[in-house]
Design a protein around this motif. Structure first.
Motif, PDB file in Angstrom:
ATOM      1  N   ASP A 110      10.043  31.940 -29.629  1.00  0.00           N
ATOM      2  CA  ASP A 110      11.447  31.811 -30.019  1.00  0.00           C
ATOM      3  C   ASP A 110      11.848  30.334 -30.019  1.00  0.00           C
ATOM      4  O   ASP A 110      11.149  29.496 -29.439  1.00  0.00           O
ATOM      5  N   PRO A 111      12.987  29.998 -30.642  1.00  0.00           N
ATOM      6  CA  PRO A 111      13.425  28.599 -30.708  1.00  0.00           C
ATOM      7  C   PRO A 111      13.771  28.023 -29.336  1.00  0.00           C
ATOM      8  O   PRO A 111      13.958  28.757 -28.371  1.00  0.00           O
ATOM      9  N   GLY A 112      13.892  26.695 -29.277  1.00  0.00           N
ATOM     10  CA  GLY A 112      14.370  26.022 -28.083  1.00  0.00           C
ATOM     11  C   GLY A 112      13.441  24.963 -27.524  1.00  0.00           C
ATOM     12  O   GLY A 112      13.871  24.106 -26.754  1.00  0.00           O
ATOM     13  N   TYR A 113      12.174  24.981 -27.925  1.00  0.00           N
ATOM     14  CA  TYR A 113      11.215  24.037 -27.356  1.00  0.00           C
ATOM     15  C   TYR A 113      11.616  22.593 -27.634  1.00  0.00           C
ATOM     16  O   TYR A 113      11.566  21.735 -26.743  1.00  0.00           O
ATOM     17  N   ARG A 114      12.018  22.306 -28.866  1.00  0.00           N
ATOM     18  CA  ARG A 114      12.371  20.920 -29.213  1.00  0.00           C
ATOM     19  C   ARG A 114      13.600  20.450 -28.445  1.00  0.00           C
ATOM     20  O   ARG A 114      13.681  19.289 -28.017  1.00  0.00           O
ATOM     21  N   LEU A 115      14.546  21.338 -28.225  1.00  0.00           N
ATOM     22  CA  LEU A 115      15.726  20.989 -27.432  1.00  0.00           C
ATOM     23  C   LEU A 115      15.334  20.698 -25.987  1.00  0.00           C
ATOM     24  O   LEU A 115      15.789  19.711 -25.397  1.00  0.00           O
ATOM     25  N   VAL A 116      14.497  21.522 -25.412  1.00  0.00           N
ATOM     26  CA  VAL A 116      14.058  21.315 -24.032  1.00  0.00           C
ATOM     27  C   VAL A 116      13.332  19.980 -23.908  1.00  0.00           C
ATOM     28  O   VAL A 116      13.575  19.205 -22.972  1.00  0.00           O
ATOM     29  N   ARG A 117      12.441  19.686 -24.848  1.00  0.00           N
ATOM     30  CA  ARG A 117      11.717  18.418 -24.802  1.00  0.00           C
ATOM     31  C   ARG A 117      12.678  17.229 -24.900  1.00  0.00           C
ATOM     32  O   ARG A 117      12.506  16.222 -24.204  1.00  0.00           O
ATOM     33  N   ALA A 118      13.679  17.341 -25.744  1.00  0.00           N
ATOM     34  CA  ALA A 118      14.647  16.251 -25.902  1.00  0.00           C
ATOM     35  C   ALA A 118      15.450  16.044 -24.620  1.00  0.00           C
ATOM     36  O   ALA A 118      15.704  14.902 -24.202  1.00  0.00           O
ATOM     37  N   ALA A 119      15.856  17.128 -23.969  1.00  0.00           N
ATOM     38  CA  ALA A 119      16.607  17.016 -22.717  1.00  0.00           C
ATOM     39  C   ALA A 119      15.746  16.400 -21.619  1.00  0.00           C
ATOM     40  O   ALA A 119      16.197  15.526 -20.872  1.00  0.00           O
ATOM     41  N   LEU A 120      14.504  16.833 -21.524  1.00  0.00           N
ATOM     42  CA  LEU A 120      13.603  16.279 -20.507  1.00  0.00           C
ATOM     43  C   LEU A 120      13.331  14.802 -20.750  1.00  0.00           C
ATOM     44  O   LEU A 120      13.234  14.008 -19.801  1.00  0.00           O
ATOM     45  N   ALA A 121      13.207  14.423 -22.016  1.00  0.00           N
ATOM     46  CA  ALA A 121      12.935  13.029 -22.351  1.00  0.00           C
ATOM     47  C   ALA A 121      14.063  12.116 -21.893  1.00  0.00           C
ATOM     48  O   ALA A 121      13.836  10.931 -21.593  1.00  0.00           O
ATOM     49  N   GLU A 122      15.296  12.632 -21.824  1.00  0.00           N
ATOM     50  CA  GLU A 122      16.435  11.831 -21.370  1.00  0.00           C
ATOM     51  C   GLU A 122      16.678  11.976 -19.873  1.00  0.00           C
ATOM     52  O   GLU A 122      17.649  11.438 -19.336  1.00  0.00           O
ATOM     53  N   GLY A 123      15.838  12.739 -19.201  1.00  0.00           N
ATOM     54  CA  GLY A 123      16.022  12.923 -17.770  1.00  0.00           C
ATOM     55  C   GLY A 123      17.168  13.848 -17.419  1.00  0.00           C
ATOM     56  O   GLY A 123      17.675  13.818 -16.287  1.00  0.00           O
TER      57      GLY A 123
END
Length: 298
Positions: A110-123
């Motif tokens: 399901d969707p959401g992986y790219r959002l999670v990666r972006a949030a983690l990248a910003e701490g």
């Protein structure tokens, strides 16, 4: 899991007493039976400033059942990239954003992986509320070895690509991979996918889990060929998970090679049959090709 792993203070285990996670919260929802919604999931969705979901109509029905009034916004395969910037801005402001899929655990096919990666990248904080998952439930009900297991999402929809994907997995098995494998599949492709698995992996034990937790739940166990025959005669409906047992200990001999080639040549060109059997057996292509020519001529 040891007993000590569950030995937490009462205020950390009692439903509703601990605060929902901050930041981006991945919330699991039922895969069919609404009674499988957890108290923590309801609390997290009520506490969120925004809930991202695949289909607002689907999640709205869940919200209605549990009295959740949080604002809903669609996040799916086609708009995820454009939503990321605004969601990150909310998270930077200290807002709580929940992410759900139409059913089950977010990000699993399901969707959401790219959002999670972006949030983690910003701490930024990313948390989760666990719950139902169709693949894991199918695994535990299949009667097949529960670990190790390999979840592979949906097989390719086109047969050529599907056979190639299965052949790569078979080659990995010949290199040492040994695991129960799990796939999701659409009902109109189920019989063909099972037949392709039988062709590449051999007629090993498997199970089809259909409509899990719903009124017409079905767990059908058998060999890949038996299951393929059943669903070719009786079309399946609903949400489907396929579980296939790990490869048995085996040695490829001349008789086995001939059997595989005859099966592959029945319905495929010589070139396609050689490609399929080469990938499935791990034998040199020249050897397989030479034997295929002999069988085709004789």
């Amino acid at each position: 899991m040891t007993d000590e792993a569950c030995d937490l203070p009462p205020d950390e285990t009692a439903p509703g007493l601990s605060a929902p996670p901050d930041g981006l919260v991945l919330v699991s929802t039922p895969i069919g039976n609404l009674g499988d919604m957890t108290a923590r999931a309801v609390a997290a969705l009520k506490a969120a400033d925004l809930v991202l979901c695949e289909d607002t109509r689907v999640t709205a029905r869940l919200f209605s059942a549990y009295g959740i009034a949080t604002r809903l916004t669609a996040l799916h395969e086609h708009n995820e990239d454009t939503r990321i910037a605004s969601v990150l801005a909310m998270l930077r402001q200290g807002k709580r954003v929940a992410l759900v899929s139409d059913a089950g655990t977010p990000l699993v096919s399901d969707p959401g992986y790219r959002l999670v990666r972006a949030a983690l990248a910003e701490g930024l904080p990313v948390g989760g509320v666990p719950g139902a998952n169709a693949a894991l439930l199918a695994l535990t009900l299949s009667g097949l070895p529960p670990q190790p297991f390999l979840f592979l999402g949906f097989p390719p929809p086109r047969q050529a690509a599907r056979l190639a994907a299965f052949a790569r997995l078979r080659a990995a098995e010949r290199a040492g991979l040994s695991a129960t494998m799990l796939w999701y599949e659409a009902p109109h492709r189920l019989a063909e996918a099972l037949a392709d698995m039988a062709q590449i992996f051999g007629d090993r034990p498997a199970a089809v889990a259909r409509e899990l937790t719903k009124r017409f739940e079905e767990i059908r166990r058998g060999t890949l060929a038996e299951l393929a025959g059943h669903y070719a005669a009786q079309a399946a409906r609903g949400e489907i998970t396929i579980a296939m047992g790990p490869a048995p200990e085996e040695a490829t001999d001349a008789d086995d090679l001939d059997t595989r080639l005859r099966t592959a040549l029945d319905g495929h060109s010589l070139k396609e049959a050689v490609a399929v059997v080469t990938a499935a057996t791990g034998l040199p292509r020249k050897q397989v090709y030479a034997r295929a020519l002999a069988l085709a001529a004789g």
